[in-house]
Design a protein around this motif. Structure first.
Motif, short mmCIF file in Angstrom:
data_model
loop_
_atom_site.label_atom_id
_atom_site.label_comp_id
_atom_site.label_asym_id
_atom_site.label_seq_id
_atom_site.Cartn_x
_atom_site.Cartn_y
_atom_site.Cartn_z
N GLN A 9 0.81 -1.21 0.00
CA GLN A 9 0.00 0.00 0.00
C GLN A 9 0.85 1.26 0.00
O GLN A 9 0.58 2.22 -0.73
CB GLN A 9 -0.93 0.03 1.24
N GLN A 10 1.88 1.31 0.84
CA GLN A 10 2.67 2.53 0.98
C GLN A 10 4.16 2.22 0.98
O GLN A 10 4.86 2.49 1.96
CB GLN A 10 2.27 3.25 2.28
N PRO A 11 4.70 1.65 -0.09
CA PRO A 11 6.13 1.28 -0.10
C PRO A 11 7.03 2.49 -0.01
O PRO A 11 8.09 2.43 0.62
CB PRO A 11 6.29 0.55 -1.44
N GLN A 12 6.64 3.62 -0.62
CA GLN A 12 7.48 4.81 -0.58
C GLN A 12 7.55 5.38 0.83
O GLN A 12 8.62 5.84 1.27
CB GLN A 12 6.92 5.88 -1.54
N LEU A 13 6.43 5.32 1.55
CA LEU A 13 6.41 5.81 2.92
C LEU A 13 7.33 4.97 3.80
O LEU A 13 8.10 5.51 4.61
CB LEU A 13 4.98 5.78 3.46
N LEU A 14 7.27 3.65 3.65
CA LEU A 14 8.15 2.76 4.42
C LEU A 14 9.61 3.00 4.08
O LEU A 14 10.48 3.00 4.96
CB LEU A 14 7.77 1.30 4.17
N PHE A 15 9.88 3.20 2.81
CA PHE A 15 11.26 3.47 2.38
C PHE A 15 11.79 4.74 3.04
O PHE A 15 12.90 4.75 3.59
CB PHE A 15 11.32 3.60 0.86
N MET A 16 11.02 5.81 3.01
CA MET A 16 11.45 7.07 3.61
C MET A 16 11.59 6.95 5.12
O MET A 16 12.49 7.56 5.72
CB MET A 16 10.45 8.19 3.26
N LEU A 17 10.71 6.16 5.74
CA LEU A 17 10.78 5.98 7.18
C LEU A 17 12.08 5.27 7.58
O LEU A 17 12.80 5.72 8.48
CB LEU A 17 9.56 5.18 7.65
N LEU A 46 14.82 4.98 5.76
CA LEU A 46 15.96 5.82 5.39
C LEU A 46 16.20 6.89 6.45
O LEU A 46 17.35 7.14 6.85
CB LEU A 46 15.71 6.47 4.04
N SER A 47 15.11 7.51 6.92
CA SER A 47 15.23 8.56 7.94
C SER A 47 15.79 7.99 9.24
O SER A 47 16.67 8.60 9.87
CB SER A 47 13.87 9.22 8.20
N MET A 48 15.30 6.82 9.64
CA MET A 48 15.78 6.21 10.88
C MET A 48 17.24 5.81 10.76
O MET A 48 18.03 5.97 11.70
CB MET A 48 14.92 5.00 11.25
N TYR A 49 17.63 5.31 9.58
CA TYR A 49 19.03 4.92 9.39
C TYR A 49 19.96 6.13 9.44
O TYR A 49 21.01 6.10 10.10
CB TYR A 49 19.19 4.18 8.06
N LEU A 50 19.57 7.20 8.75
CA LEU A 50 20.39 8.42 8.76
C LEU A 50 20.48 9.00 10.16
O LEU A 50 21.55 9.48 10.58
CB LEU A 50 19.82 9.45 7.78
N ALA A 51 19.37 8.95 10.91
CA ALA A 51 19.39 9.45 12.29
C ALA A 51 20.30 8.60 13.15
O ALA A 51 21.01 9.12 14.03
CB ALA A 51 17.96 9.46 12.85
N THR A 52 20.29 7.29 12.92
CA THR A 52 21.16 6.38 13.67
C THR A 52 22.63 6.70 13.42
O THR A 52 23.42 6.83 14.36
CB THR A 52 20.88 4.92 13.28
N VAL A 64 16.80 -1.44 14.35
CA VAL A 64 16.69 -0.10 13.77
C VAL A 64 16.35 0.95 14.83
O VAL A 64 17.03 1.97 14.95
CB VAL A 64 15.61 -0.08 12.65
N VAL A 65 15.31 0.69 15.61
CA VAL A 65 14.82 1.72 16.54
C VAL A 65 15.78 1.92 17.72
O VAL A 65 16.13 3.05 18.06
CB VAL A 65 13.41 1.35 17.05
N THR A 66 16.22 0.82 18.36
CA THR A 66 17.10 0.95 19.52
C THR A 66 18.42 1.65 19.18
O THR A 66 18.83 2.57 19.90
CB THR A 66 17.37 -0.43 20.16
N PRO A 67 19.14 1.26 18.10
CA PRO A 67 20.36 2.00 17.76
C PRO A 67 20.11 3.47 17.46
O PRO A 67 20.98 4.32 17.71
CB PRO A 67 20.88 1.27 16.51
N MET A 68 18.93 3.79 16.94
CA MET A 68 18.60 5.19 16.66
C MET A 68 18.34 5.97 17.95
O MET A 68 18.73 7.13 18.09
CB MET A 68 17.36 5.26 15.76
#
Length: 312
Positions: free
Chosen positions: A22-30, A32-38, A280-284
Motif C-alpha cells: 500500500q505505501q512502499p514509498q512511505l516505508l522506504f522514507m521511514l 531511510l530517515s531512521m538509518y540516517l538518524a542512527t 533499527v529503533v534501539t540504535p537510533m
C-alpha cells in the motif's frame, strides 16, 4: 561451504517491504530517515567523546564502543533493504545471506556484552565510588571490550556454520527485511533440531547470563542508592543509571520475544516488528537516551556542533 553445495537454492528473496504494497514509498522514507538518524546521532556521540578530554573515562569509553557497534549493526541490514527497494529487486545471494546473518549475530552479541559491562561500570561507580579509578583501569576496560569481540565472533561463527550445513530445496522467500535465523530455519528442508537446540541453550546462555549480571548490578545499585540519606543524592545516583536502564529494557525485551520461544510459536509479522525495534529503533534511540539529562555529553556535543558551524 558444504551447505551451499548441498542446497539447490542459490539466492533468497527478502520480502520485508514488498509485503506492504500500500505505501512502499512511505516505508522506504521511514527506514531511510531512521538509518540516517542512527548514523548521524552515533557519529556525533563518537566525535564528542573523542574530542572532549573530560569524557575520556570508562563510562564514555564503553558508550563510544556501543555507538560504533550500533552504526555497524544498522548498516548490516538497512542499506541492503533500501538498495533492493531502489533497484526493484528482492534478492540476496546464499553466501550474502549467511554473511548478513553472521554480522547480525555478532553485533547483537556485542550490544549485549557492552550493555553488561556498562552496568558493571555503573555498579562500581555507585557502590564503590572511592575505588572507581583503581577498579575500572584502562587495561580492564580494554580487556572487557576485547573479550566481548572475541566471544561475539565465535558465537556468530558457530550459528553461521550450523546454518551452512542445512539444505534449502524449494521455497526461498524470506518474509523479513534481512536474513535472520528464525525465518531461515523455517525455509530449510533439513532437520533443524540441532540449530534450534543451540539457539535455546548456547544462544540463551550468551544472552541471559549477561542479562542476569545486569539485573544483579542494578539490585546492588538500588540498595546502595536507597541508603543515601538525601532525596537529592538518591535522585542524582539514579539519574546516572536511568538512560542505561531504559536501553537495557528495550533491547532485552525485544530479543527475548524474538529468539527464546519455540519455532512453532513464531509469526513473521510479530518477528519483523520486534526485530525492527532492536535492529533499527534501539540504535537510533541510544544517542538521544544517553544524551538526555547528561550535561557533560550535551556540552561536548555542543562543542562539536559549534566547531562544525564555524568551519563552514
Amino acid at each position: 561451504m558444504r551447505g551451499a553445495n548441498q542446497s539447490s537454492v542459490s539466492e533468497f528473496l527478502l520480502l520485508g517491504l514488498s509485503r506492504q504494497p500500500q505505501q512502499p514509498q512511505l516505508l522506504f522514507m521511514l527506514f531511510l530517515s531512521m538509518y540516517l538518524a542512527t548514523v548521524l546521532g552515533n557519529l556525533l556521540i563518537l566525535l564528542a567523546i573523542s574530542m572532549d578530554s573530560h569524557l575520556h573515562t570508562p563510562m564514555y569509553f564503553f558508550l563510544s564502543n556501543l555507538s560504533f557497534v550500533d552504526i555497524c549493526f544498522s548498516s548490516t541490514t538497512v542499506p541492503k533493504m533500501l538498495a533492493n527497494h531502489i533497484l526493484g529487486t528482492e534478492t540476496i545471494s546464499f553466501s550474502g545471506c549467511l554473511t548478513q546473518m553472521y554480522f547480525v549475530f555478532m553485533f547483537v552479541d556485542m550490544d549485549n556484552f557492552l550493555l553488561t559491562v556498562m552496568a558493571y561500570d555503573r555498579f562500581v561507580a555507585v557502590c564503590h565510588p572511592l575505588h572507581y579509578l583503581t577498579k575500572m583501569t584502562p587495561q580492564l576496560c580494554a580487556l572487557l571490550v576485547a573479550g566481548s569481540w572475541v566471544i561475539a565472533n565465535l558465537n556468530a561463527l558457530l550459528h553461521t556454520l550450523l546454518m551452512a550445513q542445512l539444505s534449502f530445496c524449494a521455497d526461498n522467500a524470506i518474509p523479513h527485511f534481512f536474513c535472520d535465523v528464525t525465518p531461515l530455519l523455517k525455509l530449510s528442508c533439513s532437520d533443524t533440531y540441532l540449530n534450534e537446540v543451540m539457539i535455546l541453550t548456547e544462544g540463551a546462555l550468551i544472552m541471559i547470563t549477561p542479562f542476569v549480571c545486569v539485573l544483579a548490578s542494578y539490585v546492588h545499585i538500588t540498595r546502595a542508592v536507597l541508603r543515601v540519606p538525601s532525596t537529592k543524592g538518591r535522585w542524582k545516583a539514579f539519574s546516572t543509571c536511568g538512560s542505561h536502564l531504559a536501553v537495557v529494557s528495550l533491547f532485552y525485551g525485544t530479543i527475548i520475544a524474538v529468539y527464546f520461544n519455540p519455532l512453532s510459536s513464531h509469526s513473521s509479522e510479530k518477528d519483523t516488528a520486534a526485530t525492527v525495534m532492536y535492529t533499527v529503533v534501539t540504535p537510533m534511540l541510544n544517542p538521544f537516551i544517553y544524551s538526555l539529562r547528561n550535561r557533560d555529553l550535551n556540552r561536548a556535543l555542543g562543542k562539536v556542533v559549534d566547531r562544525r558551524r564555524f568551519s563552514v
